[in-house]
Design a protein around this motif. Structure first.
Motif, PDB file in Angstrom:
ATOM      1  N   LYS A  81       0.800  -1.219   0.000  1.00 42.30           N
ATOM      2  CA  LYS A  81       0.000   0.000   0.000  1.00 42.30           C
ATOM      3  C   LYS A  81       0.836   1.274   0.000  1.00 42.30           C
ATOM      4  O   LYS A  81       0.305   2.365  -0.221  1.00 42.30           O
ATOM      5  N   SER A  82       2.138   1.145   0.251  1.00 42.58           N
ATOM      6  CA  SER A  82       2.987   2.330   0.368  1.00 42.58           C
ATOM      7  C   SER A  82       3.305   2.978  -0.972  1.00 42.58           C
ATOM      8  O   SER A  82       3.646   4.153  -1.031  1.00 42.58           O
ATOM      9  N   LYS A  83       3.244   2.203  -2.039  1.00 40.44           N
ATOM     10  CA  LYS A  83       3.574   2.650  -3.401  1.00 40.44           C
ATOM     11  C   LYS A  83       5.066   2.969  -3.562  1.00 40.44           C
ATOM     12  O   LYS A  83       5.450   3.647  -4.516  1.00 40.44           O
ATOM     13  N   LEU A  84       5.889   2.499  -2.632  1.00 37.88           N
ATOM     14  CA  LEU A  84       7.329   2.669  -2.778  1.00 37.88           C
ATOM     15  C   LEU A  84       7.885   1.567  -3.676  1.00 37.88           C
ATOM     16  O   LEU A  84       7.346   0.459  -3.741  1.00 37.88           O
ATOM     17  N   ARG A  85       8.974   1.871  -4.343  1.00 33.27           N
ATOM     18  CA  ARG A  85       9.639   0.848  -5.153  1.00 33.27           C
ATOM     19  C   ARG A  85      10.391  -0.107  -4.248  1.00 33.27           C
ATOM     20  O   ARG A  85      11.005   0.313  -3.264  1.00 33.27           O
ATOM     21  N   TYR A  86      10.320  -1.375  -4.598  1.00 29.41           N
ATOM     22  CA  TYR A  86      11.043  -2.368  -3.812  1.00 29.41           C
ATOM     23  C   TYR A  86      11.479  -3.512  -4.720  1.00 29.41           C
ATOM     24  O   TYR A  86      10.989  -3.660  -5.850  1.00 29.41           O
ATOM     25  N   ASP A  87      12.403  -4.302  -4.209  1.00 35.90           N
ATOM     26  CA  ASP A  87      12.961  -5.417  -4.963  1.00 35.90           C
ATOM     27  C   ASP A  87      12.072  -6.647  -4.761  1.00 35.90           C
ATOM     28  O   ASP A  87      12.077  -7.260  -3.692  1.00 35.90           O
ATOM     29  N   GLU A  88      11.290  -6.981  -5.785  1.00 34.31           N
ATOM     30  CA  GLU A  88      10.366  -8.111  -5.665  1.00 34.31           C
ATOM     31  C   GLU A  88      11.093  -9.423  -5.431  1.00 34.31           C
ATOM     32  O   GLU A  88      10.548 -10.343  -4.800  1.00 34.31           O
ATOM     33  N   SER A  89      12.329  -9.537  -5.920  1.00 35.20           N
ATOM     34  CA  SER A  89      13.065 -10.792  -5.724  1.00 35.20           C
ATOM     35  C   SER A  89      13.349 -11.032  -4.244  1.00 35.20           C
ATOM     36  O   SER A  89      13.424 -12.183  -3.802  1.00 35.20           O
ATOM     37  N   VAL A  90      13.498  -9.953  -3.478  1.00 34.16           N
ATOM     38  CA  VAL A  90      13.709 -10.104  -2.034  1.00 34.16           C
ATOM     39  C   VAL A  90      12.474 -10.719  -1.393  1.00 34.16           C
ATOM     40  O   VAL A  90      12.565 -11.675  -0.605  1.00 34.16           O
ATOM     41  N   ILE A  91      11.307 -10.186  -1.732  1.00 32.42           N
ATOM     42  CA  ILE A  91      10.062 -10.722  -1.176  1.00 32.42           C
ATOM     43  C   ILE A  91       9.869 -12.174  -1.593  1.00 32.42           C
ATOM     44  O   ILE A  91       9.490 -13.030  -0.777  1.00 32.42           O
ATOM     45  N   ASN A  92      10.133 -12.480  -2.862  1.00 32.47           N
ATOM     46  CA  ASN A  92       9.966 -13.864  -3.333  1.00 32.47           C
ATOM     47  C   ASN A  92      10.885 -14.818  -2.581  1.00 32.47           C
ATOM     48  O   ASN A  92      10.484 -15.929  -2.209  1.00 32.47           O
ATOM     49  N   THR A  93      12.117 -14.384  -2.345  1.00 30.82           N
ATOM     50  CA  THR A  93      13.072 -15.236  -1.628  1.00 30.82           C
ATOM     51  C   THR A  93      12.662 -15.422  -0.179  1.00 30.82           C
ATOM     52  O   THR A  93      12.683 -16.547   0.354  1.00 30.82           O
ATOM     53  N   VAL A  94      12.281 -14.328   0.482  1.00 28.39           N
ATOM     54  CA  VAL A  94      11.875 -14.442   1.889  1.00 28.39           C
ATOM     55  C   VAL A  94      10.590 -15.260   2.004  1.00 28.39           C
ATOM     56  O   VAL A  94      10.443 -16.062   2.942  1.00 28.39           O
TER      57      VAL A  94
END
Length: 222
Positions: free
Chosen positions: A185-198
């Motif tokens: 919901k924050s609309k900030l850019r983030y590394d999706e690969s980090v979320i997928n790995t975690v």
């Protein structure tokens, strides 16, 4: 209210992080103080190791006396609270004067604890005022993105500290799932690969706290 620029988002994000850092480390300080007094006077060394700060205190007495109050120590509770206030004052028009005022009250509590005879009681008041700050974030800030950026910072900091303190995996998983809601919901850019790995690591029977912590520190890309 205007566009939430990258610079403003950064202030909101770190406002969330620093307030959470003060809240959780202050609670851990109370637990550690009890252990130092009742069981192991040298426990402050483990406190520093777990929180990830240099042990510059020399004795348990010096740690207990200075860690909450020394504004010349960049790792102290008051130093982190001052950083929270610095971010809050820049964003006062976005979070509201009443919301910001609770951080000032928490700073006053720390100063009162340093000067007074009821140090623990005044430090506990700082926790209460941080909780009141978060209540104001929920109740007084109309802009959902602003609320969620602050909560994202809070959630990531809490995760980082919980992982460092080796809290139970159930607590880590709960806070990770909460953080992901604010991230979306924050609309900030983030590394999706980090979320997928975690996400894949969360399903393991025993979490690798160090690896998860290192991954999450690279989550936000702006």
């Amino acid at each position: 209210m205007g566009i939430i620029t990258v610079d403003k988002s950064d202030h909101l994000f770190w406002l969330g992080r620093y307030t959470e850092r003060v809240y959780t480390t202050l609670k851990y300080y109370f637990e550690s103080a009890d252990k130092m007094i009742d069981e192991n006077p040298e426990y402050y060394d483990e406190f520093c190791r777990k929180v990830g700060i240099l042990n510059v205190y020399g004795t348990s007495e010096n740690f207990l006396r200075t860690y909450p109050f020394d504004e010349n120590d960049p790792n102290s509770i008051i130093s982190n609270l001052n950083r929270a206030y610095d971010n809050a004052i820049v964003m006062r028009d976005y979070i509201g004067t009443e919301t910001m005022a609770y951080i000032q009250l928490a700073i006053d509590d720390i100063h009162n604890a340093d000067r007074g005879v009821a140090a623990i009681a005044d430090l506990m008041l700082a926790i209460d005022h941080i909780l009141a700050f978060w209540g104001c974030v929920n109740d007084m800030i109309d802009n959902e993105q602003i609320r969620n950026i602050i909560k994202l910072g809070k959630g990531l900091e809490r995760l980082d500290l919980y992982l460092s303190l080796d809290l139970p995996d159930s607590d880590i998983i709960r806070e990770y799932r909460r953080m992901k809601q604010f991230l979306a919901k924050s609309k900030l850019r983030y590394d999706e690969s980090v979320i997928n790995t975690v996400d894949s690591m969360i399903s393991d029977s025993k979490l690798n706290h160090r690896n998860i912590k290192n991954l999450l520190r690279n989550l936000i890309t702006e």
